[in-house]
Design a protein around this motif. Structure first.
Motif, PDB file in Angstrom:
ATOM      1  N   ALA A  55       0.920  -1.185  -0.140  1.00 50.00           N
ATOM      2  CA  ALA A  55      -0.050  -0.143   0.085  1.00 50.00           C
ATOM      3  C   ALA A  55       0.862   1.303   0.097  1.00 50.00           C
ATOM      4  N   ARG A  58       2.448   1.685  -3.516  1.00 46.89           N
ATOM      5  CA  ARG A  58       1.101   2.033  -4.191  1.00 46.89           C
ATOM      6  C   ARG A  58       0.886   3.489  -4.023  1.00 46.89           C
ATOM      7  N   SER A  59       0.836   3.993  -2.967  1.00 40.14           N
ATOM      8  CA  SER A  59       0.362   5.558  -2.412  1.00 40.14           C
ATOM      9  C   SER A  59       1.793   6.259  -3.155  1.00 40.14           C
ATOM     10  N   HIS A  62       1.266   6.492  -6.914  1.00 40.68           N
ATOM     11  CA  HIS A  62       0.015   7.480  -7.254  1.00 40.68           C
ATOM     12  C   HIS A  62       0.720   8.914  -6.909  1.00 40.68           C
ATOM     13  N   LYS A  63       1.452   9.113  -5.971  1.00 39.03           N
ATOM     14  CA  LYS A  63       1.772  10.456  -5.484  1.00 39.03           C
ATOM     15  C   LYS A  63       3.056  11.072  -6.551  1.00 39.03           C
TER      16      LYS A  63
ATOM     17  N   ARG B 213      -8.750   6.768  -0.830  1.00 35.60           N
ATOM     18  CA  ARG B 213      -9.453   5.561  -1.463  1.00 35.60           C
ATOM     19  C   ARG B 213      -8.705   4.263  -0.674  1.00 35.60           C
ATOM     20  N   ALA B 215      -7.337   0.651  -1.186  1.00 36.04           N
ATOM     21  CA  ALA B 215      -6.483   0.258  -2.126  1.00 36.04           C
ATOM     22  C   ALA B 215      -5.872  -0.918  -1.551  1.00 36.04           C
ATOM     23  N   ILE B 220      -5.526   4.913   1.679  1.00 44.12           N
ATOM     24  CA  ILE B 220      -4.482   6.038   1.032  1.00 44.12           C
ATOM     25  C   ILE B 220      -4.786   7.178   0.877  1.00 44.12           C
ATOM     26  N   ASP B 221      -4.041   8.099   1.302  1.00 45.71           N
ATOM     27  CA  ASP B 221      -4.173   9.596   0.913  1.00 45.71           C
ATOM     28  C   ASP B 221      -4.429  10.001  -0.489  1.00 45.71           C
ATOM     29  N   SER B 222      -5.317   9.762  -1.320  1.00 43.46           N
ATOM     30  CA  SER B 222      -5.140   9.833  -2.755  1.00 43.46           C
ATOM     31  C   SER B 222      -5.403  10.981  -3.055  1.00 43.46           C
TER      32      SER B 222
END
Lengths: 77, 275
Positions: A55, A58-59, A62-63, B213, B215, B220-222
């Motif tokens: 996670a 993944r985070s 995304h960032k 959201r 995941a 997570i702080d998307s």
């Protein structure tokens, strides 16, 4: 090296180096000796579940994509 | 209750610059937060920010300070931040309570590394923030980050006390991201009110609200969804307890909605803070 510095290096390696992560999970004390890390740190790292590491990664991705993005308009209509 | 009006606004993204500058009604928001690193390489963007700043007060936020870096903060980065802040004039600057680079010779972590916030980390924070304050003029705030690793533990009361101790050691104000708090609480199984019972309320100056959201079974702080109901509920608690709260900012980084959608969230925040 300070404990804070050693802890940060180990945590960074844990989430970016899969071989290190595998060794820490398999045997935290042996990994501490092999990688010259304080055993308290490897024992703490071993308690972090693989799902949480995934996670985090993944985070991070995304960032990274958002930062690198500055993509053409992402405004959803 | 806060003694001064609480400004409600948005985190500025490039897509919102033109719509904001075209708005005739300036009363739809009270304040705008810029992402300081976006101004390092773009004088055009900074000029846009100055135009925005002529209409609304500006505050600034960053992601690359790494105040917990045991290796020390990067002086060239601080100088860049101060250069931008000096150009646009912001009321305060904020970044995240985390470490980013564990080794100057290697690439940084790229995301917010959690701190244990024991005496070793507090010593680092105190030393680093002294350097930050020597370069950056004006108030500095530190935000409670999302900790999807659960590294800092799952005792909400202890996490709240640790955040208070960190702000005190660093000599800074608090940017309380209530969405990060809510997501950490869900992932780690604690009550966010336990955290809020133990923080230093007199240091809380700003609140962030966003949407995360799910995941892989973890939140997570998307920043790619509307503010969720739990965060709105936590905001109402914060407003009652933070006497020096000055601003509430709605953040969105991806799947950006039209400006009007964000302004509707700003309007809802205004309703909560009683503005």
């Amino acid at each position: 090296m300070s404990l804070a510095q050693e802890r940060q290096r180990a945590l960074q390696r844990f989430v970016t180096d899969s071989a290190f992560e595998t060794d820490v999970r398999a045997d935290p004390l042996a990994a501490a000796a092999a990688y010259a890390v304080h055993p308290e740190i490897t024992q703490t790292l071993a308690q972090i579940s693989p799902a949480r590491v995934l996670a985090f990664q993944r985070s991070q991705r995304h960032k990274d994509s958002v930062r690198a993005g500055k993509r053409p308009s992402r405004i959803a209509r | 209750m806060p003694t001064r009006p609480i400004a409600c606004g948005i985190a500025l993204r490039d897509e919102y610059i033109a719509p904001l500058l075209a708005m005739r009604d300036r009363t739809a928001l009270d304040i705008v937060e810029v992402m300081v690193e976006d101004g390092f390489a773009s004088t055009a963007r900074v000029r846009d920010w100055q135009r925005i700043g002529a209409r609304w007060p500006l505050i600034s936020h960053g992601t690359e300070l790494g105040p917990g870096d045991a290796e020390g903060v990067q002086r060239d980065y601080l100088a860049q931040v101060q250069q931008v802040l000096g150009t646009i004039g912001t009321q305060w600057h904020s970044d995240h309570l985390c470490f980013l680079r564990s080794d100057r010779d290697h690439v940084g972590l790229g995301s917010f590394g959690p701190l244990a916030l024991d005496d070793h980390d507090l010593h680092v924070l105190k030393r680093n923030l002294a350097e930050v304050h020597a370069t950056i003029r004006g108030h500095v705030l530190l935000e409670n980050p999302a900790d999807v690793l659960g590294f800092a533990g799952s005792d909400g009361a202890k996490l709240g006390r640790d955040y208070a101790r960190a702000l005190s050691a660093a000599g800074v104000g608090g940017l309380l991201d209530v969405t990060n708090l809510a997501l950490n609480a869900r992932n780690d199984g604690f009550d966010p009110l336990d955290f809020l019972q133990h923080i230093a309320w007199d240091r809380v100056i700003e609140v962030h609200l966003a949407g995360g959201r799910l995941a892989g079974g973890l939140w997570i702080d998307s920043h790619d969804h509307p503010v969720d109901e739990e965060s709105w509920a936590l905001l109402s608690v914060v407003v009652q307890r933070a006497p020096h709260l000055r601003a509430v900012i709605i953040e969105r980084d991806d799947r950006l909605p039209p400006l009007e959608t964000l302004l509707a969230e700003v309007d809802r925040a205004r309703g909560v803070v009683g503005r």
